[in-house]
Design a protein around this motif. Structure first.
Motif, PDB file in Angstrom:
ATOM      1  N   ALA A 163       0.835  -1.194   0.000  1.00 29.48           N
ATOM      2  CA  ALA A 163       0.000   0.000   0.000  1.00 29.48           C
ATOM      3  C   ALA A 163       0.865   1.237   0.000  1.00 29.48           C
ATOM      4  O   ALA A 163       2.037   1.207   0.361  1.00 29.48           O
ATOM      5  CB  ALA A 163      -0.907  -0.004   1.220  1.00 29.48           C
ATOM      6  N   THR A 164       0.274   2.326  -0.459  1.00 30.97           N
ATOM      7  CA  THR A 164       0.992   3.588  -0.517  1.00 30.97           C
ATOM      8  C   THR A 164       0.233   4.616   0.320  1.00 30.97           C
ATOM      9  O   THR A 164      -0.992   4.707   0.255  1.00 30.97           O
ATOM     10  CB  THR A 164       1.085   4.069  -1.978  1.00 30.97           C
ATOM     11  OG1 THR A 164       1.775   3.079  -2.733  1.00 30.97           O
ATOM     12  CG2 THR A 164       1.827   5.387  -2.077  1.00 30.97           C
ATOM     13  N   ARG A 165       0.981   5.366   1.147  1.00 35.76           N
ATOM     14  CA  ARG A 165       0.373   6.387   1.987  1.00 35.76           C
ATOM     15  C   ARG A 165       0.188   7.660   1.158  1.00 35.76           C
ATOM     16  O   ARG A 165       1.119   8.148   0.543  1.00 35.76           O
ATOM     17  CB  ARG A 165       1.315   6.651   3.160  1.00 35.76           C
ATOM     18  CG  ARG A 165       0.697   7.240   4.374  1.00 35.76           C
ATOM     19  CD  ARG A 165       1.720   7.284   5.496  1.00 35.76           C
ATOM     20  NE  ARG A 165       1.827   5.991   6.191  1.00 35.76           N
ATOM     21  CZ  ARG A 165       0.955   5.566   7.118  1.00 35.76           C
ATOM     22  NH1 ARG A 165      -0.080   6.317   7.450  1.00 35.76           N
ATOM     23  NH2 ARG A 165       1.124   4.399   7.703  1.00 35.76           N
ATOM     24  N   LEU A 166      -1.052   8.136   1.095  1.00 32.58           N
ATOM     25  CA  LEU A 166      -1.323   9.320   0.278  1.00 32.58           C
ATOM     26  C   LEU A 166      -1.599  10.572   1.112  1.00 32.58           C
ATOM     27  O   LEU A 166      -2.043  11.578   0.610  1.00 32.58           O
ATOM     28  CB  LEU A 166      -2.548   9.082  -0.615  1.00 32.58           C
ATOM     29  CG  LEU A 166      -2.359   8.168  -1.820  1.00 32.58           C
ATOM     30  CD1 LEU A 166      -3.641   8.082  -2.612  1.00 32.58           C
ATOM     31  CD2 LEU A 166      -1.213   8.639  -2.695  1.00 32.58           C
ATOM     32  N   GLY A 167      -1.381  10.468   2.444  1.00 35.91           N
ATOM     33  CA  GLY A 167      -1.691  11.620   3.284  1.00 35.91           C
ATOM     34  C   GLY A 167      -3.057  11.468   3.909  1.00 35.91           C
ATOM     35  O   GLY A 167      -3.182  11.184   5.088  1.00 35.91           O
ATOM     36  N   PHE A 168      -4.102  11.553   3.052  1.00 38.30           N
ATOM     37  CA  PHE A 168      -5.462  11.429   3.589  1.00 38.30           C
ATOM     38  C   PHE A 168      -5.923   9.984   3.634  1.00 38.30           C
ATOM     39  O   PHE A 168      -6.960   9.674   4.173  1.00 38.30           O
ATOM     40  CB  PHE A 168      -6.431  12.275   2.776  1.00 38.30           C
ATOM     41  CG  PHE A 168      -6.409  11.943   1.303  1.00 38.30           C
ATOM     42  CD1 PHE A 168      -5.490  12.547   0.458  1.00 38.30           C
ATOM     43  CD2 PHE A 168      -7.296  11.012   0.782  1.00 38.30           C
ATOM     44  CE1 PHE A 168      -5.454  12.235  -0.889  1.00 38.30           C
ATOM     45  CE2 PHE A 168      -7.258  10.703  -0.569  1.00 38.30           C
ATOM     46  CZ  PHE A 168      -6.338  11.314  -1.403  1.00 38.30           C
ATOM     47  N   MET A 169      -5.185   9.084   3.025  1.00 42.27           N
ATOM     48  CA  MET A 169      -5.596   7.678   3.015  1.00 42.27           C
ATOM     49  C   MET A 169      -4.421   6.780   2.683  1.00 42.27           C
ATOM     50  O   MET A 169      -3.389   7.237   2.193  1.00 42.27           O
ATOM     51  CB  MET A 169      -6.705   7.437   1.992  1.00 42.27           C
ATOM     52  CG  MET A 169      -6.197   7.548   0.566  1.00 42.27           C
ATOM     53  SD  MET A 169      -7.469   7.256  -0.678  1.00 42.27           S
ATOM     54  CE  MET A 169      -7.794   5.520  -0.468  1.00 42.27           C
ATOM     55  N   ILE A 170      -4.621   5.500   2.952  1.00 46.23           N
ATOM     56  CA  ILE A 170      -3.639   4.517   2.509  1.00 46.23           C
ATOM     57  C   ILE A 170      -4.272   3.761   1.353  1.00 46.23           C
ATOM     58  O   ILE A 170      -5.387   3.249   1.463  1.00 46.23           O
ATOM     59  CB  ILE A 170      -3.287   3.559   3.650  1.00 46.23           C
ATOM     60  CG1 ILE A 170      -2.555   4.372   4.737  1.00 46.23           C
ATOM     61  CG2 ILE A 170      -2.403   2.417   3.159  1.00 46.23           C
ATOM     62  CD1 ILE A 170      -2.307   3.598   6.003  1.00 46.23           C
ATOM     63  N   MET A 171      -3.578   3.733   0.221  1.00 40.02           N
ATOM     64  CA  MET A 171      -4.188   3.138  -0.963  1.00 40.02           C
ATOM     65  C   MET A 171      -3.362   1.957  -1.444  1.00 40.02           C
ATOM     66  O   MET A 171      -2.135   2.035  -1.479  1.00 40.02           O
ATOM     67  CB  MET A 171      -4.256   4.193  -2.064  1.00 40.02           C
ATOM     68  CG  MET A 171      -5.038   3.733  -3.274  1.00 40.02           C
ATOM     69  SD  MET A 171      -5.446   5.117  -4.325  1.00 40.02           S
ATOM     70  CE  MET A 171      -6.331   4.294  -5.630  1.00 40.02           C
ATOM     71  N   PRO A 172      -4.038   0.845  -1.826  1.00 33.99           N
ATOM     72  CA  PRO A 172      -3.286  -0.266  -2.404  1.00 33.99           C
ATOM     73  C   PRO A 172      -2.477   0.253  -3.589  1.00 33.99           C
ATOM     74  O   PRO A 172      -3.030   0.932  -4.478  1.00 33.99           O
ATOM     75  CB  PRO A 172      -4.371  -1.238  -2.862  1.00 33.99           C
ATOM     76  CG  PRO A 172      -5.569  -0.881  -2.057  1.00 33.99           C
ATOM     77  CD  PRO A 172      -5.479   0.583  -1.784  1.00 33.99           C
TER      78      PRO A 172
END
Ligand SMILES: Nc1ncnc2c1ncn2[C@@H]1O[C@H](COP(=O)(O)OP(=O)(O)OP(=O)(O)O)[C@@H](O)[C@H]1O
Ligand SMILES: [Mg+2]
Lengths: 293, 234
Positions: free
Chosen positions: A136-145
């Motif tokens: 997963a990748t951390r996008l700041g407002f969420m963690i996205m696969p």
């Protein structure tokens, strides 16, 4: 917090909705290009998207060819199949009513689905996420696969590149001109029948590409095309038949809208696109980006 | 090379069921400017389109530099060295002026450069990035002529290039036709306005009801005025 909602899950759902949007955009883009030049509603589009996924599965399991090469090979194979289809069958229909093209491509879709159902079964098979895109990748407002993030970004880049080719290059200008008046373009010495064949191949290749990208997200199964294509046709109607930029923006936009609906009122997420389609048809029959005939 | 560039014999053409051309015969020699004159609906445009391969149903013989073209597709005919500037001009709305100008592929050497076309039609340079159909009628006509000068086609089919245009622009188009004749181009011109035609052409063919009924050399136009008025109903 806004109106009693926690914004961050809403945002997260919307971004996930963009994953569907990415496929809508790729598919409706190809449909729009094909419709513009060939005047054919390519009902086989969903099945060819499914074929892209199936081909990448077959490449992996029989030839050991992985995701990255498949990303190039499967669209080429699906595109080549499209070229064959256009050369041998679709090109006989240009002088006839739209309806014949629709019937033919619908029939092709059913045949492809039947073949795949017989060979891999209707429950489908899985295709694992390539090594490099796991986690997963951390996008700041969420963690996205990470893989889903890749799908959104890659599809956006592909769509914009396709649009730039159409808008800014000589071959794009030739294609736009042929969409307006194919006979005149041909009389200037352009081999329009070949242009049509290659355009169909390219539009269908985009569907194949979407299929490869979809394989790790959804299961690879014979119905994956018909599941998505209904929404894609709604996208095309909302965006405006034949409008290239319209189909890209509407594709991503509707994915976003679906995601948003899923987090606010999940029960409506399956129909929101069609409700919007009805509203658009009633108020702007040519679509949001289409020019009135 | 033979003495005739374009040799049309017994040309018949149909739109669906309607039989429009009934055996058109005429010749064009290299370097000539030849007109087709005739009343509305006589079949002038149909003759041009048939030569270009734009009418599907056609029979007879159209030879270009000795090559029979009657069964060829329009893109093959274009590659032999014929280009058309259609009556409706055919400027593409989704292309800007430069894209419209660059659209027809170069099929042979000997065409004008873009700079030379801009010299003939300075407006096209000024409006390079405008949408093709945003141009005035005269500018669209310049664009429709300019774009086929680039391609290296040796025979240019110009279908009523002066139709509906202001006198100064008609004069500019007249100068252009004389200039391209100087450069060795051959022109088949459809005109309603035979006064204009007389200023550019070597010979005139009169078309009526889908056949060529007469040929008048430009030098003999004066003597034949009465006859011509009769033919054209003016
Ligand atoms: N696409 C078409 N389908 C059916 N009939 C046509 C078509 N185009 C032209 N015609 C008919 O063919 C005849 C010849 O038309 P054509 O356009 O060749 O005449 P023209 O000499 O160029 O006339 P004008 O001076 O008005 O341009 C006319 O009777 C016209 O109505
Ligand atoms: Mg005409």
């Amino acid at each position: 917090m806004l109106f009693g909602y926690n914004l961050s899950p809403i945002l997260a759902q919307s971004v996930l909705g963009m994953v569907n949007g990415a496929f809508y955009a790729l598919l409706s883009l190809g449909l729009a290009i094909i419709f513009g030049l060939l005047n054919i509603i390519n009902f086989a589009h969903g099945a060819l998207y499914m074929l892209g996924a199936v081909v990448s599965y077959l490449l992996l399991h029989f030839l050991g060819i992985g995701y990255w090469p498949a990303l190039v090979l499967a669209p080429l194979i699906v595109g080549a199949f499209g070229v064959l289809l256009e050369r041998t069958m679709i090109n006989r229909l240009y002088k006839l009513d739209h309806l014949y093209g629709l019937l033919l491509t619908f029939g092709v879709a059913l045949i492809l689905e039947g073949i795949v159902r017989n060979s891999i079964g209707s429950s489908g098979v899985t295709y694992s996420v390539p090594e490099a895109l796991r986690g997963a990748t951390r996008l700041g407002f969420m963690i996205m696969p990470t893989y889903r993030l890749w799908v959104v970004v890659a599809s956006f880049v592909i769509c914009i590149t396709t649009w730039l080719i159409l808008e800014k290059t000589p071959i794009g200008a030739t294609l736009r001109a042929a969409t307006e008046n194919a006979a005149l373009v041909q009389s200037f010495g352009v081999n329009v029948p070949r242009l049509i064949t290659l355009t169909y191949g390219a539009g269908v290749g985009l569907a194949g590409l979407a299929g490869v990208m979809a394989a790790p997200v959804y299961s690879v199964n014979p119905n994956m095309g018909s599941d998505v294509i209904i929404v894609v046709f709604a996208v095309v109607v909302i965006g405006g038949m034949g409008s290239i930029l319209g189909s890209i923006l509407t594709g991503f936009g509707l994915g976003l809208l679906e995601g948003l609906t899923k987090s606010i009122y999940p029960e409506a997420s399956g129909v929101v696109v069609f409700v919007l389609m009805i509203v658009v048809l009633l108020t702007r029959p040519a679509g949001l980006f289409g020019k009135a005939a | 090379m033979s003495d005739t560039m374009l040799e049309v014999r017994g040309l018949n053409a149909w739109y669906g069921e309607s039989h429009i051309l009934h055996g058109v015969d005429f010749d064009v020699k290299p370097g000539e400017v030849v007109t087709l004159l005739g009343r509305n609906g006589a079949g002038k445009t149909t003759t041009m389109k048939s030569i270009m391969g734009l009418v599907g149903n056609r029979t007879g013989s159209v030879k270009f530099n000795g090559t029979e073209t009657i069964g060829l597709r329009s893109d093959r005919i274009a590659h032999l060295g014929i280009a058309i500037c259609p009556e409706e001009r055919g400027i593409f709305a989704s292309l800007n002026v430069t894209e419209n100008l660059m659209l027809p592929p170069v099929i042979a050497p000997g065409g004008l450069s873009v700079a030379e076309i801009h010299e003939l039609f300075p407006n096209l340079k000024e409006r390079a990035t405008s949408q093709g159909t945003k141009l005035s009628g005269g500018e669209q006509q310049m664009l429709a002529i300019g774009r086929i000068l680039r391609t290296g086609a040796k025979l240019l089919l110009l279908d009523e290039p002066t139709e509906g245009l202001a006198p100064v622009i008609v004069q500019q188009i007249g100068r252009t036709i004389r200039a391209i004749k100087e450069r060795g181009f051959t022109v088949l011109l459809v005109e309603q306005n035979f006064r204009f035609a007389a200023t550019v052409a070597d010979r005139h063919y009169v078309v009526d009801h889908g056949v060529v009924i007469d040929m008048i050399p430009n030098a003999e136009l004066e003597q034949n005025m009465d006859k011509l008025h009769d033919y054209l109903g003016v």
